[in-house]
Design an enzyme around this catalytic site. Structure first.
Site, PDB file in Angstrom:
ATOM      1  N   CYS A 128     -19.107 -12.928 -19.256  1.00  0.00           N
ATOM      2  CA  CYS A 128     -20.432 -13.011 -19.854  1.00  0.00           C
ATOM      3  C   CYS A 128     -20.423 -14.010 -21.016  1.00  0.00           C
ATOM      4  O   CYS A 128     -21.297 -14.871 -21.127  1.00  0.00           O
ATOM      5  CB  CYS A 128     -20.848 -11.617 -20.348  1.00  0.00           C
ATOM      6  N   CYS A 169     -26.609 -12.986 -20.188  1.00  0.00           N
ATOM      7  CA  CYS A 169     -26.234 -14.282 -19.626  1.00  0.00           C
ATOM      8  C   CYS A 169     -26.972 -14.565 -18.316  1.00  0.00           C
ATOM      9  O   CYS A 169     -26.821 -15.635 -17.747  1.00  0.00           O
ATOM     10  CB  CYS A 169     -24.725 -14.369 -19.406  1.00  0.00           C
ATOM     11  N   CYS A 216     -23.215  -7.666 -18.256  1.00  0.00           N
ATOM     12  CA  CYS A 216     -21.974  -7.798 -17.502  1.00  0.00           C
ATOM     13  C   CYS A 216     -20.932  -6.851 -18.085  1.00  0.00           C
ATOM     14  O   CYS A 216     -20.791  -6.750 -19.307  1.00  0.00           O
ATOM     15  CB  CYS A 216     -21.421  -9.215 -17.624  1.00  0.00           C
ATOM     16  N   CYS A 223     -27.964  -9.742 -15.630  1.00  0.00           N
ATOM     17  CA  CYS A 223     -27.407  -9.477 -16.960  1.00  0.00           C
ATOM     18  C   CYS A 223     -28.410  -9.927 -18.021  1.00  0.00           C
ATOM     19  O   CYS A 223     -28.880 -11.068 -17.998  1.00  0.00           O
ATOM     20  CB  CYS A 223     -26.085 -10.217 -17.134  1.00  0.00           C
ATOM     21  N   GLY A 227       0.787  -1.227   0.000  1.00  0.00           N
ATOM     22  CA  GLY A 227       0.000   0.000   0.000  1.00  0.00           C
ATOM     23  C   GLY A 227       0.816   1.273   0.000  1.00  0.00           C
ATOM     24  O   GLY A 227       0.270   2.353  -0.168  1.00  0.00           O
TER      25      GLY A 227
END
Lengths: 260, 306
Positions: free
Chosen positions: B282, B254, B276, B251, B42
């Site tokens: 997807c 899908c 998606c 979605c 970080g």
């Protein structure tokens, strides 16, 4: 508050600026818990330099400043590591700036300003932080419905009171005030002074108040130091110094106040 | 369409470039920076960012990181907003196909290195994969503290109260934390970090991820990292806990209800659908026989067909 160890000790504090100009020279005093020390003098007398040294913003050229920390007693603040000093500054200390813009985040709501110190020391409960902020706003006479307004929409007096709430929320033991009433009109000044006096007395705060306004120190300060050309020319109990000034400069200062 | 392909022109052009565009000294410098970044999760490590043949903000940081870790036998996937077929993704993929002559892929599982802009793939990543983020603003405190020296001190001393003030302000003004992307996180319990502009939906995926995550900011010349299996906590309040985005819809193509959905406007009469954002995810689901509520309409209208 019986006789106890001093909270803040200044010993021979001297600050020279480049070129040898004197900021302040050889200032020594003890400040005890719950005591308010006033520092007066004309502009250029070194009182702001002294305050900057005392509040660790500026390192003095010579002399030492010690603070009675909660953990290890009287400690030279410039011997502390920087993170320790910064922690001290945002928990045990508070600085009320002359210009609220220096002490507030103008783009952050009043509640956020007051809550910042709480969050800085780990508060993570929104409801509690907000409640605490509301309490403090009430105590400094800011209406509760202004909590989400930003300080830039506040009047000068309100900004100054918000600054005070922002500091006091972390239960500091020592507050530095630099011309706390500067730039306010007299009626607002009077209310602010009233408020400050009440808070200082009820919370048992120790404070160092720098001002050129003798009325302010008369109301707030227990003890008084008069500065001229970087040196302390007279010090003592406030009433004693103001009513019976010994040094010619203090006499001038006292007599220069307009009587209405 | 074939998911794995080699650019036909790659072989001849590659000879004109050093492998993966950057010179070896630069790559070595960046690798040293990466080692430090991984060692301090970080923490933003400065690096000598190079001029790249594309403008800042288009992924110069991510490309330099990718170029430094890319090996000849690696397979590269590049996504932009989750999709493999958007301009940024296509161009960066082609860039490395030309300059490094590496295999590229659109399949998450097949990739060794995935460079991403603004998304984490839906498919969980493995230990042998590396995710490279393109980062526009590496400093999470930038908008709160304009002084760079001061913000670096705040990181050094872990003074993160101000970040919390920002979230407080959101709740007091909007009733909830309104940050939806680039949602600040606490990495390894120490450094507050900008996760790059991924939606907060992806934040939980960063936590304990088996893959190494590297972040490159080209304009700001900073690199930071999250080693595998590192704790990544989204900042929040006890009484306003972090919540990722949720959708009431699935979605349209899908039928997935667990992926990040983009809203697509279909006409000017208010018609819209959700799909998606991860095109590979997807496509895989559709290939496996999942059918969304709007799959037929979309096929008819030409949406979603590849």
């Amino acid at each position: 508050m019986g006789v106890s160890e001093p909270l803040l000790t200044a010993d021979g504090v001297t600050k020279l600026y480049p070129g040898g100009r004197v900021g302040c020279r050889d200032v020594s005093f003890n400040l005890y818990p719950g005591e308010v020390l006033g520092i007066v003098g004309e502009s250029g007398s070194g009182k702001s330099t002294l305050l900057n040294c005392l509040s660790a913003k500026m390192e003095p050229t010579a002399g030492s400043i010690s603070f009675n920390t909660r953990t290890s007693g009287l400690t030279d603040i410039f011997q502390l590591s920087e993170p320790e000093r910064r922690l001290l500054m945002r928990t045990d200390w508070g600085i009320v700036h002359q210009n609220p813009r220096d002490g507030l985040r103008m783009g952050v709501s009043a509640g956020g300003n007051v809550g910042e110190r709480l969050m800085a020391i780990g508060a993570r409960h929104y409801g509690n932080i907000r409640q605490e902020a509301l309490d403090w706003l009430t105590r400094v006479e800011i209406a509760e419905d202004r909590i989400d307004d930003r300080p830039r929409d506040f009047s000068g007096g309100m900004q100054q009171r918000l600054q005070i709430a922002r500091i006091l929320v972390s239960n500091p033991r020592l507050v530095f005030m630099d011309e706390p009433t500067g730039g306010l009109d007299v009626s607002v000044q009077a209310r602010l002074l009233d408020l400050l006096r009440g808070l200082v007395r009820s919370l048992g705060l120790a404070a160092v108040v720098v001002t050129h306004d003798l009325a302010v120190v008369r109301l707030l300060a227990d003890r008084l130091m008069v500065m001229k050309d970087g040196e302390v020319v007279e010090s003592g109990l406030t009433d004693q110094v103001l009513d019976d000034p010994h040094h010619p400069y203090t006499q001038l200062l006292v007599s220069a106040v307009l009587q209405v | 369409m074939s998911k794995t392909q080699k650019d036909a022109t790659a072989g001849s052009a590659a000879a004109a470039y050093n492998f993966a565009y950057l010179d070896e000294q630069t790559k070595r410098m960046i690798r040293r920076v990466l080692l430090k970044a991984v060692a301090i999760p970080g923490y933003q490590v400065p690096f000598g960012g190079r001029e790249m043949p594309l403008p800042y903000g288009w992924g110069t940081g991510g490309i330099q990181v990718t170029a430094s870790i890319l090996g000849q036998n690696d397979t590269l996937k590049v996504i932009d907003q989750g999709a493999d077929d958007t301009t940024n993704a296509v161009n960066i993929r082609r860039f490395f196909a030309v300059t490094a002559n590496v295999r590229t892929t659109e399949e998450t599982a097949e990739a060794d290195i995935i460079q991403t802009r603004h998304r984490i793939p839906e498919e969980p990543l493995r230990e042998d994969q590396i995710l490279v983020y393109q980062v526009p603003n590496p400093e999470p405190l930038r908008k709160l503290e304009p002084r760079v020296v001061e913000s670096r001190k705040m990181h050094a001393y872990a003074e993160y109260g101000l970040m919390q003030v920002k979230l407080y302000e959101d709740i007091s003004r909007f009733g909830d934390i309104s940050v939806t992307y680039d949602y600040p996180v606490l990495t390894n319990g120490r450094y507050v970090m900008a996760p790059s502009p991924i939606p907060k939906f992806d934040n939980p995926k960063m936590h304990d991820m088996p893959a190494l995550q590297l972040f490159g900011a080209g304009r700001e010349k900073r690199i930071y990292a999250i080693p595998p299996y590192t704790s990544v906590k989204s900042l929040d309040f006890d009484d306003y806990p972090f919540r990722p985005q949720e959708w009431e819809d699935v979605c349209g193509l899908c039928g997935a209800d667990d992926s990040f959905l983009d809203e697509v406007i279909l006409d000017d009469k208010g018609g819209h659908m959700f799909v998606c954002s991860d095109s590979d995810y997807c496509g895989k689901r559709r290939a496996a026989g999942h059918v969304g509520p709007m799959a037929d309409d979309a096929a008819e209208a030409g949406y979603g067909s590849e």
